[in-house]
Design a protein around this motif. Structure first.
Motif: not given
Length: 235
Positions: A152-161, A176-180, A194-206
């Motif tokens: 929860s917050g204001a910026s990006s996360w990355t989860i890999a491998d 409120t991220s632009t890059t997840c 598996a993945l719950e998306i809330n908030g106003s974030g844009i730019g989710y990439t799987l």
């Protein structure tokens, strides 16, 4: 003193070691699967925080902890284990194991196995009011945490491998991220999504990986963002 090679600058051993990493064993952690290592681990994490960032290292071993850990205003603090040989087991029924709280910047978790001896309503990793957090080569697959990772917050996360399994959600993201980004990772929400998306974030990439649960992706009613891109992810 230490001299890296001819022509290098001579330095003290203490200075050389402190720039590389801080081990939880520097503060008395045992890692034998019996001793309670809570105090030592928090002390090591706090020391890395005080140094302005770096690696808090968990050497191979099994670490038993009885409370959660928290860092606030951390900058560049990375919790790192020896991949596949560093389990951390939590018995507390409500605690979140690792919390990165307000104003934590460019922090991460890598190479850890985070488990629970029974079950908990908390999360394995919780990140709030942060910037640029990453999780890599991490196994939270016991399915005993309500949330494997909770953002929860204001910026990006990355989860890999990684393998992230929660009894309720694999990952909950309220940003409120632009890059997840989710890369080559298995997410499972045993009872829900598996993945719950809330908030106003844009730019989710799987990219790649696998989503499992009653739902793959749950777009919560509070979600007001856009742009969800999915490439080769089994759902």
């Amino acid at each position: 003193t230490y001299l890296e090679s001819a022509g290098a600058t001579e330095r003290t051993i203490k200075e050389k070691f402190s720039e590389t990493l801080i081990s939880v064993k520097d503060f008395g952690a045992v890692g034998d699967g019996i001793a309670i290592d809570t105090t030592a681990i928090q002390a090591a994490m706090s020391r890395v925080l005080a140094l302005g960032g770096g690696i808090c290292y968990f050497p191979p071993g099994e670490y038993i902890v009885d409370q959660g850990f928290s860092l606030t205003a951390a900058n560049g603090v990375v919790l790192m284990g020896a991949k596949g040989s560093t389990p951390i087991t939590q018995p507390n029924a409500t605690a979140t194991t690792f919390t990165f709280a307000t104003s934590s910047i460019k922090c991460g978790v890598a190479g850890l196995i985070i488990g629970h001896s029974t079950s908990t309503t908390g999360a394995a990793i919780s990140v709030a009011a942060w910037l640029n957090f990453y999780i890599s080569d991490t196994d939270i697959s016991g399915g005993n945490y309500a949330y494997a990772a909770d953002f929860s917050g204001a910026s990006s996360w990355t989860i890999a491998d990684s393998f992230l399994i929660g009894t309720t959600r694999g990952v909950r993201s309220n940003t409120t991220s632009t890059t997840c980004m989710l890369i080559n990772t298995q997410l499972t929400g045993v009872a829900s999504s598996a993945l719950e998306i809330n908030g106003s974030g844009i730019g989710y990439t799987l990219v790649g990986g696998f989503l499992a649960g009653a739902k793959g992706i749950l777009f919560n009613a509070s979600y007001t963002g856009s742009f969800i891109r999915v490439y080769g992810t089994r759902n």
